[in-house]
Motif scaffolding. Structure first.
Motif, PDB file in Angstrom:
ATOM      1  N   GLN A 134      31.851  24.729  46.536  1.00  0.00           N
ATOM      2  CA  GLN A 134      33.040  25.550  46.785  1.00  0.00           C
ATOM      3  C   GLN A 134      33.876  25.674  45.508  1.00  0.00           C
ATOM      4  OE1 GLN A 134      32.127  27.027  49.631  1.00  0.00           O
ATOM      5  NE2 GLN A 134      34.108  26.726  50.572  1.00  0.00           N
ATOM      6  N   GLY A 135      33.984  24.586  44.766  1.00  0.00           N
ATOM      7  CA  GLY A 135      34.722  24.615  43.511  1.00  0.00           C
ATOM      8  C   GLY A 135      34.082  25.542  42.492  1.00  0.00           C
ATOM      9  N   MET A 136      32.755  25.547  42.444  1.00  0.00           N
ATOM     10  CA  MET A 136      32.055  26.452  41.523  1.00  0.00           C
ATOM     11  C   MET A 136      32.361  27.905  41.863  1.00  0.00           C
ATOM     12  SD  MET A 136      28.343  24.653  41.162  1.00  0.00           S
ATOM     13  CE  MET A 136      28.055  23.240  40.132  1.00  0.00           C
ATOM     14  N   GLN A 137      32.400  28.207  43.154  1.00  0.00           N
ATOM     15  CA  GLN A 137      32.750  29.565  43.563  1.00  0.00           C
ATOM     16  C   GLN A 137      34.206  29.871  43.217  1.00  0.00           C
ATOM     17  OE1 GLN A 137      31.052  29.230  47.697  1.00  0.00           O
ATOM     18  NE2 GLN A 137      30.262  31.249  47.156  1.00  0.00           N
ATOM     19  N   GLY A 138      35.068  28.883  43.323  1.00  0.00           N
ATOM     20  CA  GLY A 138      36.465  29.060  42.952  1.00  0.00           C
ATOM     21  C   GLY A 138      36.633  29.338  41.469  1.00  0.00           C
ATOM     22  N   VAL A 139      35.824  28.673  40.637  1.00  0.00           N
ATOM     23  CA  VAL A 139      35.862  28.921  39.188  1.00  0.00           C
ATOM     24  C   VAL A 139      35.464  30.361  38.904  1.00  0.00           C
ATOM     25  CG1 VAL A 139      34.731  28.376  36.990  1.00  0.00           C
ATOM     26  CG2 VAL A 139      35.547  26.536  38.455  1.00  0.00           C
ATOM     27  N   GLU A 140      34.422  30.839  39.596  1.00  0.00           N
ATOM     28  CA  GLU A 140      33.987  32.223  39.392  1.00  0.00           C
ATOM     29  C   GLU A 140      35.109  33.205  39.719  1.00  0.00           C
ATOM     30  OE1 GLU A 140      30.665  35.379  41.005  1.00  0.00           O
ATOM     31  OE2 GLU A 140      31.433  33.846  42.365  1.00  0.00           O
ATOM     32  N   ALA A 141      35.754  33.007  40.857  1.00  0.00           N
ATOM     33  CA  ALA A 141      36.822  33.917  41.284  1.00  0.00           C
ATOM     34  C   ALA A 141      38.004  33.860  40.327  1.00  0.00           C
ATOM     35  CB  ALA A 141      37.270  33.574  42.707  1.00  0.00           C
ATOM     36  N   ALA A 142      38.380  32.657  39.901  1.00  0.00           N
ATOM     37  CA  ALA A 142      39.521  32.514  38.987  1.00  0.00           C
ATOM     38  C   ALA A 142      39.216  33.140  37.631  1.00  0.00           C
ATOM     39  CB  ALA A 142      39.885  31.038  38.832  1.00  0.00           C
ATOM     40  N   ALA A 143      37.982  32.990  37.148  1.00  0.00           N
ATOM     41  CA  ALA A 143      37.606  33.587  35.864  1.00  0.00           C
ATOM     42  C   ALA A 143      37.650  35.109  35.940  1.00  0.00           C
ATOM     43  CB  ALA A 143      36.212  33.112  35.446  1.00  0.00           C
ATOM     44  N   LYS A 144      37.182  35.663  37.047  1.00  0.00           N
ATOM     45  CA  LYS A 144      37.236  37.125  37.188  1.00  0.00           C
ATOM     46  C   LYS A 144      38.671  37.625  37.264  1.00  0.00           C
ATOM     47  CE  LYS A 144      32.677  38.230  38.784  1.00  0.00           C
ATOM     48  NZ  LYS A 144      31.871  39.108  39.589  1.00  0.00           N
ATOM     49  N   ARG A 145      39.540  36.880  37.954  1.00  0.00           N
ATOM     50  CA  ARG A 145      40.963  37.261  37.982  1.00  0.00           C
ATOM     51  C   ARG A 145      41.566  37.209  36.590  1.00  0.00           C
ATOM     52  NH1 ARG A 145      40.932  34.445  42.869  1.00  0.00           N
ATOM     53  NH2 ARG A 145      41.623  32.521  41.881  1.00  0.00           N
ATOM     54  N   PHE A 146      41.198  36.185  35.808  1.00  0.00           N
ATOM     55  CA  PHE A 146      41.699  36.091  34.440  1.00  0.00           C
ATOM     56  C   PHE A 146      41.281  37.309  33.633  1.00  0.00           C
ATOM     57  CE2 PHE A 146      40.660  35.307  30.026  1.00  0.00           C
ATOM     58  CZ  PHE A 146      41.903  34.976  29.527  1.00  0.00           C
ATOM     59  N   PHE A 147      40.010  37.667  33.713  1.00  0.00           N
ATOM     60  CA  PHE A 147      39.537  38.781  32.898  1.00  0.00           C
ATOM     61  C   PHE A 147      40.088  40.120  33.364  1.00  0.00           C
ATOM     62  CE2 PHE A 147      36.574  35.682  31.218  1.00  0.00           C
ATOM     63  CZ  PHE A 147      36.700  35.979  29.865  1.00  0.00           C
ATOM     64  N   PHE A 148      40.486  40.209  34.630  1.00  0.00           N
ATOM     65  CA  PHE A 148      41.173  41.421  35.073  1.00  0.00           C
ATOM     66  C   PHE A 148      42.525  41.515  34.370  1.00  0.00           C
ATOM     67  CE2 PHE A 148      44.021  43.796  37.849  1.00  0.00           C
ATOM     68  CZ  PHE A 148      43.312  44.976  37.957  1.00  0.00           C
ATOM     69  N   ALA A 149      43.272  40.418  34.337  1.00  0.00           N
ATOM     70  CA  ALA A 149      44.569  40.398  33.638  1.00  0.00           C
ATOM     71  C   ALA A 149      44.374  40.586  32.143  1.00  0.00           C
ATOM     72  CB  ALA A 149      45.295  39.084  33.919  1.00  0.00           C
ATOM     73  N   TYR A 150      43.338  39.968  31.592  1.00  0.00           N
ATOM     74  CA  TYR A 150      43.055  40.058  30.164  1.00  0.00           C
ATOM     75  C   TYR A 150      42.744  41.497  29.768  1.00  0.00           C
ATOM     76  CZ  TYR A 150      41.140  38.372  25.695  1.00  0.00           C
ATOM     77  OH  TYR A 150      40.902  38.113  24.378  1.00  0.00           O
ATOM     78  N   LYS A 151      41.992  42.164  30.642  1.00  0.00           N
ATOM     79  CA  LYS A 151      41.661  43.570  30.395  1.00  0.00           C
ATOM     80  C   LYS A 151      42.930  44.418  30.351  1.00  0.00           C
ATOM     81  CE  LYS A 151      39.728  47.232  32.985  1.00  0.00           C
ATOM     82  NZ  LYS A 151      39.171  47.629  34.229  1.00  0.00           N
ATOM     83  N   GLN A 152      43.892  44.116  31.215  1.00  0.00           N
ATOM     84  CA  GLN A 152      45.146  44.873  31.233  1.00  0.00           C
ATOM     85  C   GLN A 152      45.917  44.683  29.934  1.00  0.00           C
ATOM     86  OE1 GLN A 152      45.572  46.948  33.740  1.00  0.00           O
ATOM     87  NE2 GLN A 152      43.738  46.122  34.683  1.00  0.00           N
ATOM     88  N   VAL A 153      45.951  43.454  29.419  1.00  0.00           N
ATOM     89  CA  VAL A 153      46.662  43.183  28.172  1.00  0.00           C
ATOM     90  C   VAL A 153      45.995  43.898  27.004  1.00  0.00           C
ATOM     91  CG1 VAL A 153      47.249  41.383  26.486  1.00  0.00           C
ATOM     92  CG2 VAL A 153      47.629  40.996  28.911  1.00  0.00           C
ATOM     93  N   VAL A 154      44.670  43.817  26.939  1.00  0.00           N
ATOM     94  CA  VAL A 154      43.939  44.468  25.843  1.00  0.00           C
ATOM     95  C   VAL A 154      44.126  45.976  25.907  1.00  0.00           C
ATOM     96  CG1 VAL A 154      41.637  44.932  24.917  1.00  0.00           C
ATOM     97  CG2 VAL A 154      42.274  42.617  25.569  1.00  0.00           C
ATOM     98  N   ALA A 155      44.056  46.538  27.109  1.00  0.00           N
ATOM     99  CA  ALA A 155      44.232  47.986  27.257  1.00  0.00           C
ATOM    100  C   ALA A 155      45.640  48.412  26.859  1.00  0.00           C
ATOM    101  CB  ALA A 155      43.933  48.417  28.684  1.00  0.00           C
ATOM    102  N   ALA A 156      46.641  47.610  27.241  1.00  0.00           N
ATOM    103  CA  ALA A 156      48.018  47.952  26.890  1.00  0.00           C
ATOM    104  C   ALA A 156      48.250  47.837  25.391  1.00  0.00           C
ATOM    105  CB  ALA A 156      48.981  47.038  27.631  1.00  0.00           C
ATOM    106  N   GLU A 157      47.641  46.847  24.778  1.00  0.00           N
ATOM    107  CA  GLU A 157      47.856  46.613  23.352  1.00  0.00           C
ATOM    108  C   GLU A 157      47.120  47.626  22.485  1.00  0.00           C
ATOM    109  OE1 GLU A 157      47.109  43.061  20.149  1.00  0.00           O
ATOM    110  OE2 GLU A 157      47.126  42.594  22.263  1.00  0.00           O
ATOM    111  N   MET A 158      45.917  47.999  22.902  1.00  0.00           N
ATOM    112  CA  MET A 158      45.082  48.857  22.065  1.00  0.00           C
ATOM    113  C   MET A 158      45.050  50.305  22.535  1.00  0.00           C
ATOM    114  SD  MET A 158      41.850  46.362  21.445  1.00  0.00           S
ATOM    115  CE  MET A 158      41.020  47.627  20.524  1.00  0.00           C
TER     116      MET A 158
END
Length: 192
Positions: free
Chosen positions: A133-157
């Motif tokens: 269950q924790g491994m699945q939680g890591v996957e979900a949290a990482a995808k949420r991070f990269f969604f936010a990260y994508k927003q920052v990169v798109a806004a900056e560039m």
């Protein structure tokens, strides 16, 4: 951010060692910490979006962060981030070992069947369930991070980042575990 990535790398190495040694309860605690760090990194990226653009660009200049003209090189400007993502994705390779089964090269349901048996007798092997269950939680949290990260990169560039977008196109890491929970839930709904 780099400090938390360094901590994550060390935790992921420790998770791999503990899983290899069969210490699933200890590994599940570390997996929970990695999931929490991904969530913390998401909050950091959310703060970047709230910053005044001029302050953000001034900070970027002070930190000597430069764009080389290629989007992907800038999108993953942290080697630690790339390594943590690779190791987080690598957790899926530990699932057959945790379940005590070999992966069927023809794509058969062997992994799913063993997972269903594990979930059905949850009291006997709760450490393994918490780890999975924790491994699945890591996957979900990482995808949420990269969604936010994508927003920052798109806004900056003012552009999209193909490497970050690719993360969302990949299938879930643990389809057999999801299917096992679904089928077991369906079975229990008809029994009870």
């Amino acid at each position: 951010m780099e400090s938390w990535l360094h901590v994550s790398l060390n935790l992921l190495r420790r998770i791999n060692t503990r899983v290899d040694e069969g210490r699933f309860g200890e590994a599940s605690g570390d997996v929970y910490l990695v999931e929490s760090i991904w969530k913390l990194l998401t909050d950091v990226e959310d703060l970047h979006l709230l910053m005044d653009p001029e302050d953000f660009l001034k900070l970027k200049k002070q930190l000597h962060i430069k764009t080389a003209g290629k989007n992907d090189a800038f999108c993953f400007r942290s080697r630690g981030l790339v390594e943590v993502m690779k190791m987080s994705k690598g957790l899926r390779e530990k699932v057959p070992f945790v379940l005590g089964v070999e992966v069927d090269p023809t794509g058969g349901p062997r992994l799913q069947e063993v997972a269903m048996r594990l979930y059905a007798r949850k009291r006997e092997e709760c450490d393994k369930i918490h780890l999975l269950q924790g491994m699945q939680g890591v996957e979900a949290a990482a995808k949420r991070f990269f969604f936010a990260y994508k927003q920052v990169v798109a806004a900056e560039m003012n552009t999209e980042c193909d490497s970050v977008r690719q993360i969302f196109m990949e299938p879930t890491y643990f389809p057999s575990l999801d299917a096992a929970k679904t089928f077991l839930g369906e079975f229990w709904s008809h029994v009870g």
